[in-house]
Design an enzyme around this catalytic site. Structure first.
Site, PDB file in Angstrom:
ATOM      1  N   GLY A  83      -9.250  -6.541  -7.480  1.00 31.22           N
ATOM      2  CA  GLY A  83      -9.641  -5.133  -7.502  1.00 31.22           C
ATOM      3  C   GLY A  83      -9.685  -4.593  -6.091  1.00 31.22           C
ATOM      4  O   GLY A  83      -9.028  -5.121  -5.189  1.00 31.22           O
ATOM      5  N   SER A  84     -10.495  -3.583  -5.906  1.00 28.56           N
ATOM      6  CA  SER A  84     -10.528  -2.913  -4.609  1.00 28.56           C
ATOM      7  C   SER A  84     -11.416  -3.673  -3.619  1.00 28.56           C
ATOM      8  O   SER A  84     -12.326  -4.406  -4.026  1.00 28.56           O
ATOM      9  CB  SER A  84     -11.079  -1.506  -4.797  1.00 28.56           C
ATOM     10  OG  SER A  84     -12.397  -1.600  -5.309  1.00 28.56           O
ATOM     11  N   GLU A 109      -5.193   2.369   1.956  1.00 26.26           N
ATOM     12  CA  GLU A 109      -4.450   2.130   0.713  1.00 26.26           C
ATOM     13  C   GLU A 109      -4.560   3.377  -0.170  1.00 26.26           C
ATOM     14  O   GLU A 109      -5.656   3.826  -0.475  1.00 26.26           O
ATOM     15  CB  GLU A 109      -5.033   0.923  -0.026  1.00 26.26           C
ATOM     16  CG  GLU A 109      -4.267   0.608  -1.294  1.00 26.26           C
ATOM     17  CD  GLU A 109      -4.850  -0.566  -2.072  1.00 26.26           C
ATOM     18  OE1 GLU A 109      -6.076  -0.564  -2.305  1.00 26.26           O
ATOM     19  OE2 GLU A 109      -4.094  -1.469  -2.438  1.00 26.26           O
ATOM     20  N   GLU A 142      -8.750 -11.075  -4.726  1.00 25.53           N
ATOM     21  CA  GLU A 142      -7.421 -10.478  -4.498  1.00 25.53           C
ATOM     22  C   GLU A 142      -7.639  -8.984  -4.398  1.00 25.53           C
ATOM     23  O   GLU A 142      -7.907  -8.330  -5.407  1.00 25.53           O
ATOM     24  CB  GLU A 142      -6.487 -10.786  -5.672  1.00 25.53           C
ATOM     25  CG  GLU A 142      -6.288 -12.255  -5.962  1.00 25.53           C
ATOM     26  CD  GLU A 142      -5.429 -12.947  -4.934  1.00 25.53           C
ATOM     27  OE1 GLU A 142      -4.941 -12.280  -3.995  1.00 25.53           O
ATOM     28  OE2 GLU A 142      -5.261 -14.159  -5.053  1.00 25.53           O
ATOM     29  N   GLU A 163     -13.750  -2.453  -1.907  1.00 24.60           N
ATOM     30  CA  GLU A 163     -15.137  -1.972  -2.045  1.00 24.60           C
ATOM     31  C   GLU A 163     -15.868  -2.792  -3.107  1.00 24.60           C
ATOM     32  O   GLU A 163     -16.982  -3.270  -2.883  1.00 24.60           O
ATOM     33  CB  GLU A 163     -15.163  -0.484  -2.446  1.00 24.60           C
ATOM     34  CG  GLU A 163     -14.572   0.477  -1.421  1.00 24.60           C
ATOM     35  CD  GLU A 163     -13.038   0.417  -1.325  1.00 24.60           C
ATOM     36  OE1 GLU A 163     -12.391   0.130  -2.344  1.00 24.60           O
ATOM     37  OE2 GLU A 163     -12.499   0.645  -0.222  1.00 24.60           O
ATOM     38  N   LYS A 174     -13.511 -10.231 -17.899  1.00 25.99           N
ATOM     39  CA  LYS A 174     -13.968  -8.828 -17.961  1.00 25.99           C
ATOM     40  C   LYS A 174     -12.776  -7.956 -17.597  1.00 25.99           C
ATOM     41  O   LYS A 174     -12.403  -7.832 -16.437  1.00 25.99           O
ATOM     42  CB  LYS A 174     -15.109  -8.612 -16.966  1.00 25.99           C
ATOM     43  CG  LYS A 174     -16.109  -7.555 -17.342  1.00 25.99           C
ATOM     44  CD  LYS A 174     -15.690  -6.110 -17.268  1.00 25.99           C
ATOM     45  CE  LYS A 174     -15.431  -5.483 -15.946  1.00 25.99           C
ATOM     46  NZ  LYS A 174     -14.658  -4.228 -16.111  1.00 25.99           N
ATOM     47  N   GLY A 218     -14.820  -5.659  -4.245  1.00 26.86           N
ATOM     48  CA  GLY A 218     -14.752  -7.053  -3.794  1.00 26.86           C
ATOM     49  C   GLY A 218     -15.959  -7.428  -2.942  1.00 26.86           C
ATOM     50  O   GLY A 218     -16.498  -8.532  -3.045  1.00 26.86           O
ATOM     51  N   CYS A 276      -0.837  -3.740  -5.736  1.00 22.38           N
ATOM     52  CA  CYS A 276      -1.542  -4.214  -4.542  1.00 22.38           C
ATOM     53  C   CYS A 276      -0.568  -4.476  -3.408  1.00 22.38           C
ATOM     54  O   CYS A 276      -0.869  -4.254  -2.248  1.00 22.38           O
ATOM     55  CB  CYS A 276      -2.329  -5.463  -4.869  1.00 22.38           C
ATOM     56  SG  CYS A 276      -1.306  -6.743  -5.591  1.00 22.38           S
TER      57      CYS A 276
HETATM   58  P1  NAD Z   1     -11.873  -1.798  -8.927  1.00 28.28           P
HETATM   59  O1  NAD Z   1     -12.402  -2.574  -7.798  1.00 28.28           O
HETATM   60  O2  NAD Z   1     -12.361  -0.436  -9.156  1.00 28.28           O
HETATM   61  O3  NAD Z   1     -12.107  -2.564 -10.302  1.00 28.28           O
HETATM   62  C1  NAD Z   1     -11.634  -3.880 -10.512  1.00 28.28           C
HETATM   63  C2  NAD Z   1     -12.461  -4.534 -11.594  1.00 28.28           C
HETATM   64  O4  NAD Z   1     -13.788  -4.724 -11.101  1.00 28.28           O
HETATM   65  C3  NAD Z   1     -12.601  -3.705 -12.877  1.00 28.28           C
HETATM   66  O5  NAD Z   1     -12.571  -4.575 -13.991  1.00 28.28           O
HETATM   67  C4  NAD Z   1     -13.979  -3.090 -12.721  1.00 28.28           C
HETATM   68  O6  NAD Z   1     -14.602  -2.774 -13.947  1.00 28.28           O
HETATM   69  C5  NAD Z   1     -14.722  -4.222 -12.032  1.00 28.28           C
HETATM   70  N1  NAD Z   1     -15.939  -3.809 -11.315  1.00 28.28           N
HETATM   71  C6  NAD Z   1     -16.220  -2.600 -10.769  1.00 28.28           C
HETATM   72  N2  NAD Z   1     -17.456  -2.617 -10.214  1.00 28.28           N
HETATM   73  C7  NAD Z   1     -17.964  -3.868 -10.409  1.00 28.28           C
HETATM   74  C8  NAD Z   1     -19.180  -4.508 -10.054  1.00 28.28           C
HETATM   75  N3  NAD Z   1     -20.146  -3.865  -9.399  1.00 28.28           N
HETATM   76  N4  NAD Z   1     -19.341  -5.802 -10.395  1.00 28.28           N
HETATM   77  C9  NAD Z   1     -18.379  -6.464 -11.044  1.00 28.28           C
HETATM   78  N5  NAD Z   1     -17.199  -5.912 -11.425  1.00 28.28           N
HETATM   79  C10 NAD Z   1     -16.999  -4.630 -11.099  1.00 28.28           C
HETATM   80  O7  NAD Z   1     -10.294  -1.835  -8.732  1.00 28.28           O
HETATM   81  P2  NAD Z   1      -9.200  -1.091  -9.597  1.00 28.28           P
HETATM   82  O8  NAD Z   1      -9.280   0.349  -9.223  1.00 28.28           O
HETATM   83  O9  NAD Z   1      -9.287  -1.484 -11.021  1.00 28.28           O
HETATM   84  O10 NAD Z   1      -7.865  -1.730  -9.022  1.00 28.28           O
HETATM   85  C11 NAD Z   1      -7.223  -1.240  -7.892  1.00 28.28           C
HETATM   86  C12 NAD Z   1      -7.454  -2.143  -6.706  1.00 28.28           C
HETATM   87  O11 NAD Z   1      -7.101  -3.488  -7.034  1.00 28.28           O
HETATM   88  C13 NAD Z   1      -6.577  -1.773  -5.536  1.00 28.28           C
HETATM   89  O12 NAD Z   1      -7.317  -1.834  -4.329  1.00 28.28           O
HETATM   90  C14 NAD Z   1      -5.499  -2.848  -5.550  1.00 28.28           C
HETATM   91  O13 NAD Z   1      -4.863  -3.060  -4.327  1.00 28.28           O
HETATM   92  C15 NAD Z   1      -6.262  -4.033  -6.034  1.00 28.28           C
HETATM   93  N6  NAD Z   1      -5.350  -5.040  -6.584  1.00 28.28           N
HETATM   94  C16 NAD Z   1      -5.136  -6.221  -5.884  1.00 28.28           C
HETATM   95  C17 NAD Z   1      -4.234  -7.170  -6.363  1.00 28.28           C
HETATM   96  C18 NAD Z   1      -3.942  -8.460  -5.604  1.00 28.28           C
HETATM   97  O14 NAD Z   1      -3.355  -9.367  -6.181  1.00 28.28           O
HETATM   98  N7  NAD Z   1      -4.330  -8.581  -4.351  1.00 28.28           N
HETATM   99  C19 NAD Z   1      -3.573  -6.932  -7.556  1.00 28.28           C
HETATM  100  C20 NAD Z   1      -3.812  -5.740  -8.241  1.00 28.28           C
HETATM  101  C21 NAD Z   1      -4.716  -4.812  -7.732  1.00 28.28           C
END
Ligand code: NAD
Length: 493
Positions: A244-245, A397, A266, A247, A191, A249, A300
């Site tokens: 992702g974030s 962050e 992550e 929140e 996804k 996560g 990240c």
């Molecule tokens: P996000 O959490 O908004 O979205 C990440 C993914 O999750 C997207 O594909 C989104 O559509 C999906 N998503 C959102 N709500 C969901 C739900 N309820 N159920 C399932 N999937 C859902 O994050 P973002 O804004 O796309 O990315 C930024 C964040 O990612 C930052 O906090 C960053 O630090 C983190 N990040 C971490 C790493 C790492 O390796 N640790 C790498 C890159 C980014």
């Protein structure tokens, strides 16, 4: 034709529907979302969202490919060959991937070409090498009711993997999930992020060309609250790999916990870059600037807390400001651009709010802080000095080009400030003292520590964090472990 126009044509020529069970799904007139170019603020393409029925079809086809298809019976070496073919197809289209990622994400083309794409290809090749080396162990056991026993383990694929990626580096982070899962013999439902799905759709096209059996690799574009949520709640998913974030996560982890599913998370970071007084200051200033400003700070592992020894503090701040001044904000397709736009208007406003909070809480803005007078979601490279560890800009962050500089008096205090964080993803140390390098590296809480450089990205090196930065590790052998299960077999002889 300009490079930008060519990239826009490429985007418009892509197939923009879900790729499920080896087929491109029909276009929808209802469930769609626009992908917006963060530099022009114009919609690029309209993508058909994977609705609940399509997600279900993807998961079911992924299960079937494991249980009944040729994939489940395929020898590891053959899987490795397919992964190598896939890697080659990606490498052949590396320029297209980099251009699409510039359009989608707003990042300078050079970053895609030099970092994201080579890393993506290397990750697929690395895991192609693992595919035929997934062995178990023979474990001596004392026997059973007077009879001899033979006990051994086999390493088996965990099953259907739901891979969810963020928008900052969707191609490379996608490869961190897809490559080890396929090498391990799993099937994947990817996804991609709704803000930047284009390269994942190109990936699906190349998976089809590479000849993966139907159902092995599915791509379900869609929004998080709809497609993403349906996927993580689907009972047919065996493992979730999420980046992702924190929140989101938390939502994903809660869904996984309800079904006791293994999960790799992550998440975000607030990584310290610690500059000791004995550091090579030229190298440190260049490295620290890269660590906070690369990819517009939407990384990240961005080194957003810059801890500087008090004795060199003022000089170092000047050097960093000089590096920030050299950054050229602009269209990622223009030669000379070294920083692009943030992903969307919401992210820009969020970053600017943090800048205001930094000012309100008394940090000293030493450069940047505004948005240029031009179209696009740009924010200037920004640095705050005289910050203290309790300030919001030192704790949360920001995910933008904003660095917070804090002074420290000794190594003990540097480590204490570094570890006083809800995050623990990465850290960078700048010192010429070997003993200090190893001592501090051991004491800083982070999944990855780099000395005299930013953490190198390499498919062989495990990656991940703890606390709000997540759970588990990707890449290297850890990526195989995360996608396999050990089965113990005992034969009473
Ligand atoms: P996000 O959490 O908004 O979205 C990440 C993914 O999750 C997207 O594909 C989104 O559509 C999906 N998503 C959102 N709500 C969901 C739900 N309820 N159920 C399932 N999937 C859902 O994050 P973002 O804004 O796309 O990315 C930024 C964040 O990612 C930052 O906090 C960053 O630090 C983190 N990040 C971490 C790493 C790492 O390796 N640790 C790498 C890159 C980014």
């Amino acid at each position: 034709m300009s490079r930008r126009s060519a990239a826009e044509d490429l985007a418009r020529g892509l197939r923009v529907t879900p790729f499920v069970a080896g087929r491109w799904q029909p276009e929808s007139t209802q469930d769609t979302f626009d992908v917006v170019d963060p530099v022009t603020e114009r919609p690029l393409v309209t993508v058909t969202e994977a609705d609940a029925a399509t997600v279900d079809k993807a998961v079911v086809s992924a299960r079937d490919a494991l249980d009944d298809g040729e994939w489940g019976r395929m020898d590891g070496a053959a899987r490795g060959q397919l992964l190598l073919a896939f890697a080659q197809l990606i490498e052949d289209r590396a320029e297209d991937f980099a251009d699409l990622e510039s359009l989608d994400v707003g990042k300078p083309g050079i970053e895609g070409r030099v970092i994201d794409l080579p890393q993506t290809v290397a990750t697929f090749r690395h895991y192609a090498g693992w595919a035929d080396k997934l062995t178990g162990q023979s474990i001596p056991t004392p026997g059973y009711q007077g009879r001899r026993t033979l006990s051994y383990t086999v390493r088996q694929p965990v099953g259907v993997v739901a891979a969810i990626t963020p928008w900052n580096s969707p191609t490379m982070i996608g490869s961190w999930k897809v490559a080890p899962a396929l090498a391990a013999g799993c099937t994947v439902v990817l996804k991609p992020p709704e803000d930047a799905p284009l390269t994942s759709l190109l990936l699906a096209q190349l998976a089809e060309e590479a000849g993966f059996p139907a159902g092995v690799f599915n791509v379900v574009p869609g929004r998080g609250a709809t497609t993403g949520n349906t996927l993580v709640e689907h009972p047919g998913v065996d493992k979730i790999s999420f980046t992702g974030s924190p929140e989101t996560g938390r939502i994903v982890a809660a869904a996984a916990a309800r079904n006791f599913r293994p999960t790799t998370l992550e998440l975000g970071g607030k990584s310290p870059q610690i500059v000791f007084a004995d550091a090579d200051l030229d190298a440190a200033a260049a490295g620290v600037a890269l660590g906070i400003f690369a990819n517009q700070g939407e990384v990240c592992a961005a080194g957003s807390r810059i801890l500087v020894a008090r004795t060199i503090h003022d000089e170092f701040v000047e050097r960093l400001v000089a590096h920030a001044a050299k950054i050229v904000l602009g269209d990622p397709f223009d030669d000379g651009t070294t920083m692009g736009a943030l992903i969307n208007a919401e992210q820009r406003e969020r970053v600017l709010r943090y800048v205001q909070t930094g000012r309100d809480e008394g940090a000293r803005l030493v450069t940047g802080g505004g948005r240029p007078e031009r179209r696009g979601y740009f924010v200037e490279p920004t640095l705050f000095a005289d910050a203290s560890p309790e300030m919001t800009i030192a704790r949360e962050e920001i995910f933008g080009p904003v660095g917070t500089i804090l002074a420290f008096d000794d190594d003990h205090q540097a480590v204490a400030i570094a570890n006083d964080s809800n995050y623990a993803l990465a850290a960078t140390l700048w010192t010429t003292d070997l003993s200090r390098a190893h001592t501090v590296a051991a004491r800083v809480r982070a999944g990855a520590v780099a000395v005299n450089g930013w953490s190198p990205l390499d498919a062989r090196l495990p990656w991940g964090g703890s606390k709000l930065s997540g759970l588990g590790r990707e890449l290297g052998w850890a990526g195989i472990e995360a996608n396999t299960e050990l089965k113990t077999i005992t034969v009473i002889l």
